[in-house]
Design a protein around this motif. Structure first.
Motif, mmCIF file in Angstrom:
data_model
loop_
_atom_site.group_PDB
_atom_site.id
_atom_site.type_symbol
_atom_site.label_atom_id
_atom_site.label_comp_id
_atom_site.label_asym_id
_atom_site.label_seq_id
_atom_site.Cartn_x
_atom_site.Cartn_y
_atom_site.Cartn_z
ATOM 1 N N ARG A 17 -2.613 1.849 7.544
ATOM 2 C CA ARG A 17 -2.174 2.057 8.917
ATOM 3 C C ARG A 17 -1.345 3.323 9.088
ATOM 4 N N CYS A 18 -0.303 3.500 8.223
ATOM 5 C CA CYS A 18 0.614 4.615 8.487
ATOM 6 C C CYS A 18 0.467 5.752 7.467
ATOM 7 N N HIS A 19 -0.392 5.547 6.464
ATOM 8 C CA HIS A 19 -0.692 6.568 5.458
ATOM 9 C C HIS A 19 0.480 6.935 4.561
ATOM 10 N N THR A 20 1.481 6.058 4.485
ATOM 11 C CA THR A 20 2.529 6.236 3.489
ATOM 12 C C THR A 20 1.916 5.980 2.114
ATOM 13 N N HIS A 21 2.303 6.791 1.135
ATOM 14 C CA HIS A 21 1.887 6.506 -0.239
ATOM 15 C C HIS A 21 2.974 5.711 -0.926
ATOM 16 N N PHE A 22 2.597 4.629 -1.566
ATOM 17 C CA PHE A 22 3.623 3.847 -2.263
ATOM 18 C C PHE A 22 3.072 3.243 -3.541
ATOM 19 N N CYS A 23 4.011 2.762 -4.362
ATOM 20 C CA CYS A 23 3.647 2.204 -5.661
ATOM 21 C C CYS A 23 3.305 0.722 -5.505
ATOM 22 N N PHE A 24 2.135 0.344 -5.960
ATOM 23 C CA PHE A 24 1.690 -1.039 -5.839
ATOM 24 C C PHE A 24 2.579 -1.984 -6.644
ATOM 25 N N SER A 25 3.108 -1.487 -7.742
ATOM 26 C CA SER A 25 3.858 -2.352 -8.635
ATOM 27 C C SER A 25 5.293 -2.584 -8.164
ATOM 28 N N CYS A 26 6.023 -1.510 -7.859
ATOM 29 C CA CYS A 26 7.441 -1.686 -7.517
ATOM 30 C C CYS A 26 7.700 -1.480 -6.036
ATOM 31 N N ASN A 27 6.669 -1.101 -5.268
ATOM 32 C CA ASN A 27 6.787 -0.971 -3.816
ATOM 33 C C ASN A 27 7.629 0.218 -3.350
ATOM 34 N N GLU A 28 7.918 1.144 -4.235
ATOM 35 C CA GLU A 28 8.710 2.304 -3.840
ATOM 36 C C GLU A 28 7.832 3.314 -3.091
ATOM 37 N N VAL A 29 8.422 3.993 -2.085
ATOM 38 C CA VAL A 29 7.679 5.022 -1.358
ATOM 39 C C VAL A 29 7.516 6.235 -2.260
ATOM 40 N N ILE A 30 6.294 6.756 -2.349
ATOM 41 C CA ILE A 30 6.048 7.918 -3.197
ATOM 42 C C ILE A 30 5.914 9.172 -2.350
ATOM 43 N N ALA A 31 5.254 9.062 -1.220
ATOM 44 C CA ALA A 31 5.186 10.186 -0.292
ATOM 45 C C ALA A 31 5.056 9.635 1.120
ATOM 46 N N THR A 32 5.853 10.166 2.037
ATOM 47 C CA THR A 32 5.771 9.713 3.423
ATOM 48 C C THR A 32 4.531 10.328 4.061
ATOM 49 N N PRO A 33 4.077 9.781 5.201
ATOM 50 C CA PRO A 33 2.840 10.276 5.810
ATOM 51 C C PRO A 33 2.904 11.765 6.143
#
Ligand SMILES: [Zn+2]
Ligand SMILES: [Zn+2]
Ligand SMILES: [Zn+2]
Ligand SMILES: [Zn+2]
Ligand SMILES: [Zn+2]
Ligand SMILES: [Zn+2]
Ligand SMILES: [Zn+2]
Ligand SMILES: [Zn+2]
Length: 359
Positions: free
Chosen positions: A319-335
């Motif tokens: 939906r928002c194209h944020t990149h995040f880590c599947f395992s720890c749920n941390e944001v990796i890159a904002t949209p």
């Protein structure tokens, strides 16, 4: 005159009056003479006969409502508000309460205080007070040394998500309206059926507190025997039990489940084998639930699905194209950040988040 001296003086003169004059207990409305018959509350200076106060306090302590240990009179010209003067531990000692009751009072008072503290909670293993770090989602028990996850109460698992059906269910329920209006039809249908199955499992199975094996129950009383390890537990509250004592002390836990076949209308009653059906469902649902993750962007919180199980744990929110880590749920890159422009791989190099084993 200092404040304390003034109060002392007030108490002394009030006791003096009680010593020489008849005074009416405002609970039983009997008249007594002599200060030893009374409990004088400070600072409101209301008096009650000791017998009435003893009954009043004993009841509150026994039901665990220590926060209600307050002067039972209504404040003058207030709209039915209690006077609010606190009954203290020294007052309880004056009432000659039993040692057992005083210990009970202390236990409840400590536990109420802990419940109000931000950085304290309860150890899920030994039920002692434990230090908690809300930001890290981690708790540490000073008594038994258990380090646990605040969400799922299991051993702390750092980067991995909680593998707890109940938590997945809560997430799904919280996002239900969102899910129903979603545009991705196949994802929507999958999540709705997953929610139904999770509700079913939640209602019909419990984890054995000794060995973690999931037990299903079709009918019968709340005293459960684990078919895996043979230990007993209470179906209603999930704690380990020995005999039926638990139900005498916790009457709310006592009860029996009526046979509940109505829930399983989709099954043919004759070839229904509850146990095998549930075992199969649980393992299948676990796998399905493990593929989903919530977008960590608080304005989005969309459910995403990880389709390729061998792919790197870098997820892009649908939906928002944020990149995040599947395992720890941390944001990796904002949209707004071009992924290529950021050092997005560094997250996976320093943590053990690279792959999530979904086998
Ligand atoms: Zn009385
Ligand atoms: Zn009062
Ligand atoms: Zn502990
Ligand atoms: Zn957890
Ligand atoms: Zn067991
Ligand atoms: Zn119980
Ligand atoms: Zn998102
Ligand atoms: Zn990670």
């Amino acid at each position: 005159m200092k404040q304390e001296e003034f109060v002392d003086e007030q108490i002394r003169s009030r006791l003096h009056v009680l010593e020489l004059n008849y005074e009416r207990c405002q609970i039983c409305l009997e008249d007594f003479i002599g200060s030893s018959h009374f409990l004088l509350l400070n600072p409101c200076m209301h008096v009650f006969c000791k017998q009435c106060m003893r009954d009043f306090c004993e009841n509150l302590i026994n039901e665990g409502s220590v926060e209600k240990l307050q002067c039972p009179l209504l404040a003058p010209d207030s709209n039915k508000k209690q006077c609010g003067s606190h009954i203290r531990e020294t007052d309880l000692i004056h009432l000659d309460l039993s040692q057992e009751l005083l210990e009970k009072f202390n236990k409840f008072a400590v536990s109420k205080a802990i419940d109000q503290m931000e950085d304290y909670g309860w150890c899920p293993q030994c039920e002692s007070p434990a230090e908690v770090e809300k930001v890290k989602g981690r708790g540490y028990c000073v008594t038994c040394g258990f380090i646990f996850c605040l969400k799922c109460n299991q051993t702390y698992h750092m980067f991995k998500r909680c593998e707890n059906l109940k938590i997945t269910l809560e997430m799904l329920d919280q996002n239900m309206s969102d899910l129903k209006s979603g545009k991705n039809v196949s994802l929507k249908e999958e999540l709705l059926s997953l929610t139904m199955d999770l509700h079913y499992i939640n209602k019909h199975t419990r984890k054995c507190p000794t060995c973690d094996f999931r037990i299903s129950k079709i009918e019968g009383c709340n005293k459960m025997t684990c078919s895996q390890c043979g230990n007993y537990f209470c179906w209603a509250c999930g704690t380990k039990i020995k005999g039926y004592d638990h139900f005498q002390n916790n009457p709310n836990c006592w009860g029996a489940l009526e046979a509940d076949i109505a829930d399983r209308m989709d099954l043919n009653e004759n070839d229904f084998n509850g146990r095998e059906f549930e075992m199969e469902l649980i393992s299948q649902v676990k796998q399905r639930a493990d593929c989903f993750c919530l977008c960590p962007n608080p304005e989005c919180s969309y459910f995403n699905r990880k389709s390729d199980v061998t792919k790197i744990n870098d997820i892009e929110c649908e939906r928002c194209h944020t990149h995040f880590c599947f395992s720890c749920n941390e944001v990796i890159a904002t949209p707004t950040q071009a992924r290529e422009g950021t050092d997005y791989l560094s997250h996976f190099k320093v943590s053990d988040c690279y792959y999530k084993d979904l086998s």
